[in-house]
Scaffold this motif. Structure first.
Motif, PDB file in Angstrom:
ATOM      1  N   GLU A  40       0.830  -1.208   0.000  1.00 43.84           N
ATOM      2  CA  GLU A  40       0.000   0.000   0.000  1.00 43.84           C
ATOM      3  C   GLU A  40       0.867   1.263   0.000  1.00 43.84           C
ATOM      4  O   GLU A  40       0.540   2.262  -0.646  1.00 43.84           O
ATOM      5  CB  GLU A  40      -0.911  -0.012   1.227  1.00 43.84           C
ATOM      6  N   SER A  43       2.032   2.115  -3.465  1.00 45.42           N
ATOM      7  CA  SER A  43       0.973   2.776  -4.247  1.00 45.42           C
ATOM      8  C   SER A  43       0.861   4.240  -3.866  1.00 45.42           C
ATOM      9  O   SER A  43       0.710   5.129  -4.734  1.00 45.42           O
ATOM     10  CB  SER A  43      -0.360   2.069  -4.026  1.00 45.42           C
ATOM     11  N   GLU A  44       0.929   4.534  -2.560  1.00 42.44           N
ATOM     12  CA  GLU A  44       0.849   5.924  -2.107  1.00 42.44           C
ATOM     13  C   GLU A  44       2.050   6.725  -2.583  1.00 42.44           C
ATOM     14  O   GLU A  44       1.924   7.892  -2.975  1.00 42.44           O
ATOM     15  CB  GLU A  44       0.769   5.955  -0.582  1.00 42.44           C
ATOM     16  N   ALA A  46       3.777   6.169  -5.256  1.00 41.26           N
ATOM     17  CA  ALA A  46       3.622   6.415  -6.692  1.00 41.26           C
ATOM     18  C   ALA A  46       2.667   7.577  -6.944  1.00 41.26           C
ATOM     19  O   ALA A  46       2.911   8.420  -7.821  1.00 41.26           O
ATOM     20  CB  ALA A  46       3.107   5.149  -7.381  1.00 41.26           C
ATOM     21  N   SER A  47       1.599   7.649  -6.164  1.00 43.89           N
ATOM     22  CA  SER A  47       0.631   8.748  -6.314  1.00 43.89           C
ATOM     23  C   SER A  47       1.264  10.088  -5.956  1.00 43.89           C
ATOM     24  O   SER A  47       0.958  11.118  -6.555  1.00 43.89           O
ATOM     25  CB  SER A  47      -0.589   8.492  -5.431  1.00 43.89           C
TER      26      SER A  47
END
Length: 213
Positions: A40, A43-44, A46-47
Protein backbone atom coordinates in the motif's frame (compact mmCIF):
# COMPACT_ATOMS: atom_id res chain seq x y z
CA UNK A 1 -7.16 -47.02 6.46
CA UNK A 2 -10.63 -47.25 7.99
CA UNK A 3 -9.18 -49.02 11.02
CA UNK A 4 -6.60 -46.24 11.44
CA UNK A 5 -9.26 -43.52 11.27
CA UNK A 6 -11.46 -45.35 13.78
CA UNK A 7 -8.61 -45.88 16.17
CA UNK A 8 -7.61 -42.21 15.93
CA UNK A 9 -11.14 -41.10 16.80
CA UNK A 10 -11.48 -43.42 19.76
CA UNK A 11 -8.13 -42.60 21.39
CA UNK A 12 -8.49 -38.82 20.91
CA UNK A 13 -5.53 -38.51 18.56
CA UNK A 14 -5.37 -36.81 15.19
CA UNK A 15 -3.47 -37.05 11.93
CA UNK A 16 -0.08 -35.44 12.50
CA UNK A 17 0.52 -34.77 8.80
CA UNK A 18 -2.65 -32.70 8.44
CA UNK A 19 -1.75 -30.92 11.67
CA UNK A 20 1.73 -29.95 10.38
CA UNK A 21 0.44 -28.95 6.94
CA UNK A 22 -2.17 -26.66 8.48
CA UNK A 23 0.42 -24.94 10.67
CA UNK A 24 2.76 -24.45 7.71
CA UNK A 25 -0.09 -22.81 5.78
CA UNK A 26 -0.93 -20.47 8.68
CA UNK A 27 2.71 -19.41 9.02
CA UNK A 28 2.98 -18.78 5.27
CA UNK A 29 -0.14 -16.60 5.34
CA UNK A 30 1.12 -14.61 8.34
CA UNK A 31 4.46 -13.97 6.63
CA UNK A 32 2.63 -12.83 3.50
CA UNK A 33 0.43 -10.44 5.49
CA UNK A 34 3.55 -8.62 6.67
CA UNK A 35 4.19 -7.24 3.19
CA UNK A 36 0.70 -5.82 2.59
CA UNK A 37 1.27 -2.45 4.34
CA UNK A 38 4.40 -1.97 2.23
CA UNK A 39 2.47 -2.72 -0.95
CA UNK A 40 0.00 0.00 0.00
CA UNK A 41 2.89 2.34 0.79
CA UNK A 42 4.32 1.80 -2.70
CA UNK A 43 0.97 2.78 -4.25
CA UNK A 44 0.85 5.92 -2.11
CA UNK A 45 4.44 6.77 -3.02
CA UNK A 46 3.62 6.41 -6.69
CA UNK A 47 0.63 8.75 -6.31
CA UNK A 48 2.82 11.29 -4.53
CA UNK A 49 5.50 10.89 -7.24
CA UNK A 50 8.21 9.97 -4.73
CA UNK A 51 11.54 8.69 -5.98
CA UNK A 52 12.79 5.27 -4.92
CA UNK A 53 15.27 6.86 -2.53
CA UNK A 54 12.53 9.00 -0.99
CA UNK A 55 10.31 5.93 -0.58
CA UNK A 56 13.01 4.04 1.30
CA UNK A 57 13.74 7.07 3.44
CA UNK A 58 10.12 7.84 4.37
CA UNK A 59 9.19 4.21 4.99
CA UNK A 60 12.38 3.03 6.69
CA UNK A 61 10.43 2.18 9.84
CA UNK A 62 8.03 -0.04 7.92
CA UNK A 63 10.88 -1.76 6.11
CA UNK A 64 12.73 -2.46 9.34
CA UNK A 65 9.64 -3.75 11.13
CA UNK A 66 8.83 -5.98 8.14
CA UNK A 67 12.33 -7.45 8.09
CA UNK A 68 12.38 -7.99 11.85
CA UNK A 69 9.00 -9.71 12.00
CA UNK A 70 9.71 -11.80 8.91
CA UNK A 71 12.91 -13.14 10.47
CA UNK A 72 11.21 -13.75 13.83
CA UNK A 73 8.29 -15.67 12.30
CA UNK A 74 10.75 -17.72 10.23
CA UNK A 75 12.74 -18.45 13.40
CA UNK A 76 9.61 -19.48 15.30
CA UNK A 77 8.57 -21.74 12.42
CA UNK A 78 11.98 -23.44 12.28
CA UNK A 79 11.86 -23.99 16.04
CA UNK A 80 8.35 -25.44 15.73
CA UNK A 81 9.53 -27.74 12.95
CA UNK A 82 12.38 -29.06 15.10
CA UNK A 83 10.06 -29.55 18.07
CA UNK A 84 7.48 -31.57 16.10
CA UNK A 85 9.79 -33.30 13.61
CA UNK A 86 9.56 -36.68 15.35
CA UNK A 87 6.03 -36.30 16.73
CA UNK A 88 3.81 -39.03 15.27
CA UNK A 89 0.44 -38.31 16.90
CA UNK A 90 -1.45 -35.26 18.17
CA UNK A 91 -3.97 -35.11 21.01
CA UNK A 92 -6.69 -32.54 21.62
CA UNK A 93 -4.68 -30.65 24.29
CA UNK A 94 -1.66 -30.53 21.99
CA UNK A 95 -3.82 -29.18 19.18
CA UNK A 96 -5.15 -26.39 21.40
CA UNK A 97 -1.61 -25.47 22.48
CA UNK A 98 -0.78 -25.10 18.80
CA UNK A 99 -3.96 -23.14 18.10
CA UNK A 100 -2.75 -20.65 20.72
CA UNK A 101 0.70 -20.64 19.07
CA UNK A 102 -0.84 -19.95 15.66
CA UNK A 103 -2.96 -17.12 17.13
CA UNK A 104 0.19 -15.30 18.22
CA UNK A 105 1.79 -15.80 14.79
CA UNK A 106 -1.29 -14.52 12.93
CA UNK A 107 -1.56 -11.52 15.28
CA UNK A 108 2.09 -10.43 14.83
CA UNK A 109 1.47 -8.57 11.51
CA UNK A 110 -0.83 -6.18 13.43
CA UNK A 111 1.78 -4.81 15.90
CA UNK A 112 4.29 -4.94 13.04
CA UNK A 113 2.10 -2.51 11.06
CA UNK A 114 1.77 -0.34 14.18
CA UNK A 115 5.55 0.04 14.38
CA UNK A 116 5.82 1.17 10.80
CA UNK A 117 2.80 3.46 10.58
CA UNK A 118 2.06 4.87 14.05
CA UNK A 119 3.95 7.12 16.43
CA UNK A 120 5.79 5.12 19.07
CA UNK A 121 4.27 5.17 22.56
CA UNK A 122 4.83 3.12 25.70
CA UNK A 123 2.12 0.57 24.88
CA UNK A 124 3.43 -0.23 21.39
CA UNK A 125 6.50 -2.26 22.46
CA UNK A 126 4.37 -3.99 25.08
CA UNK A 127 2.03 -5.20 22.34
CA UNK A 128 4.82 -6.19 19.95
CA UNK A 129 7.28 -7.83 22.33
CA UNK A 130 4.40 -9.19 24.42
CA UNK A 131 3.23 -11.06 21.30
CA UNK A 132 6.71 -12.55 20.90
CA UNK A 133 6.69 -13.63 24.53
CA UNK A 134 3.28 -15.26 24.06
CA UNK A 135 4.61 -17.17 21.04
CA UNK A 136 7.56 -18.40 23.06
CA UNK A 137 5.36 -19.39 26.01
CA UNK A 138 3.11 -21.51 23.80
CA UNK A 139 6.23 -23.10 22.29
CA UNK A 140 7.39 -23.90 25.81
CA UNK A 141 3.96 -25.36 26.65
CA UNK A 142 4.17 -27.64 23.62
CA UNK A 143 7.61 -28.89 24.60
CA UNK A 144 6.54 -29.51 28.19
CA UNK A 145 3.45 -31.43 27.00
CA UNK A 146 5.51 -33.62 24.69
CA UNK A 147 7.97 -34.30 27.50
CA UNK A 148 5.10 -35.54 29.69
CA UNK A 149 3.65 -37.63 26.84
CA UNK A 150 6.58 -39.47 25.23
CA UNK A 151 4.17 -41.91 23.56
CA UNK A 152 3.27 -39.22 21.02
CA UNK A 153 6.61 -39.42 19.23
CA UNK A 154 10.19 -40.62 19.20
CA UNK A 155 11.91 -37.42 20.32
CA UNK A 156 14.33 -38.16 23.15
CA UNK A 157 13.66 -36.57 26.56
CA UNK A 158 17.10 -34.97 26.41
CA UNK A 159 16.25 -33.21 23.15
CA UNK A 160 12.93 -31.98 24.54
CA UNK A 161 14.61 -30.70 27.70
CA UNK A 162 17.17 -28.82 25.62
CA UNK A 163 14.32 -27.23 23.69
CA UNK A 164 12.53 -26.25 26.88
CA UNK A 165 15.70 -24.65 28.24
CA UNK A 166 16.08 -22.74 24.98
CA UNK A 167 12.47 -21.53 25.25
CA UNK A 168 13.05 -20.36 28.83
CA UNK A 169 16.19 -18.51 27.76
CA UNK A 170 14.29 -16.76 24.95
CA UNK A 171 11.45 -15.76 27.31
CA UNK A 172 13.95 -14.27 29.76
CA UNK A 173 15.67 -12.30 26.99
CA UNK A 174 12.36 -11.08 25.55
CA UNK A 175 11.38 -9.85 29.02
CA UNK A 176 14.68 -8.00 29.33
CA UNK A 177 14.15 -6.46 25.88
CA UNK A 178 10.65 -5.40 26.91
CA UNK A 179 11.95 -3.82 30.12
CA UNK A 180 14.61 -1.92 28.16
CA UNK A 181 12.05 -0.61 25.65
CA UNK A 182 9.79 0.62 28.46
CA UNK A 183 12.26 2.00 31.00
CA UNK A 184 15.06 3.04 28.63
CA UNK A 185 13.10 4.44 25.64
CA UNK A 186 16.20 5.31 23.55
CA UNK A 187 16.84 1.57 23.22
CA UNK A 188 13.47 1.03 21.57
CA UNK A 189 13.28 -2.22 19.67
CA UNK A 190 17.06 -2.39 19.50
CA UNK A 191 16.79 -4.17 22.83
CA UNK A 192 15.74 -7.25 20.85
CA UNK A 193 19.39 -7.59 19.82
CA UNK A 194 19.86 -9.13 23.25
CA UNK A 195 18.44 -12.30 21.68
CA UNK A 196 21.91 -12.83 20.26
CA UNK A 197 22.79 -14.01 23.77
CA UNK A 198 20.24 -16.85 23.64
CA UNK A 199 22.94 -19.50 23.19
CA UNK A 200 24.87 -18.23 26.20
CA UNK A 201 21.77 -18.02 28.41
CA UNK A 202 20.65 -21.50 27.28
CA UNK A 203 24.03 -22.97 28.26
CA UNK A 204 23.87 -21.21 31.63
CA UNK A 205 20.36 -22.53 32.33
CA UNK A 206 21.48 -25.98 31.21
CA UNK A 207 24.32 -25.97 33.73
CA UNK A 208 21.99 -24.85 36.51
CA UNK A 209 19.51 -27.61 35.61
CA UNK A 210 22.23 -30.30 35.55
CA UNK A 211 23.55 -29.18 38.94
CA UNK A 212 20.08 -29.37 40.47
CA UNK A 213 19.57 -32.74 38.82
Amino acid sequence: MAEHVTRSRTDGRFSIERFKTFIDAVVAIAMTLLILPLMEAVSEAASDKLSTAEFFSEHSGQLLSFGLSFVLIATFWMGHHRQYREVERATTPLLWINVAWMATIVWLPVPTAMIGQMDTDMLQPVVYIGTLIATQITTLAGGAYLLRHPELGTTSPETLREGIIGDLAAIILFLIALALSIFVPPFGYAGLLILLLSGTVSRLLGRITRRRG
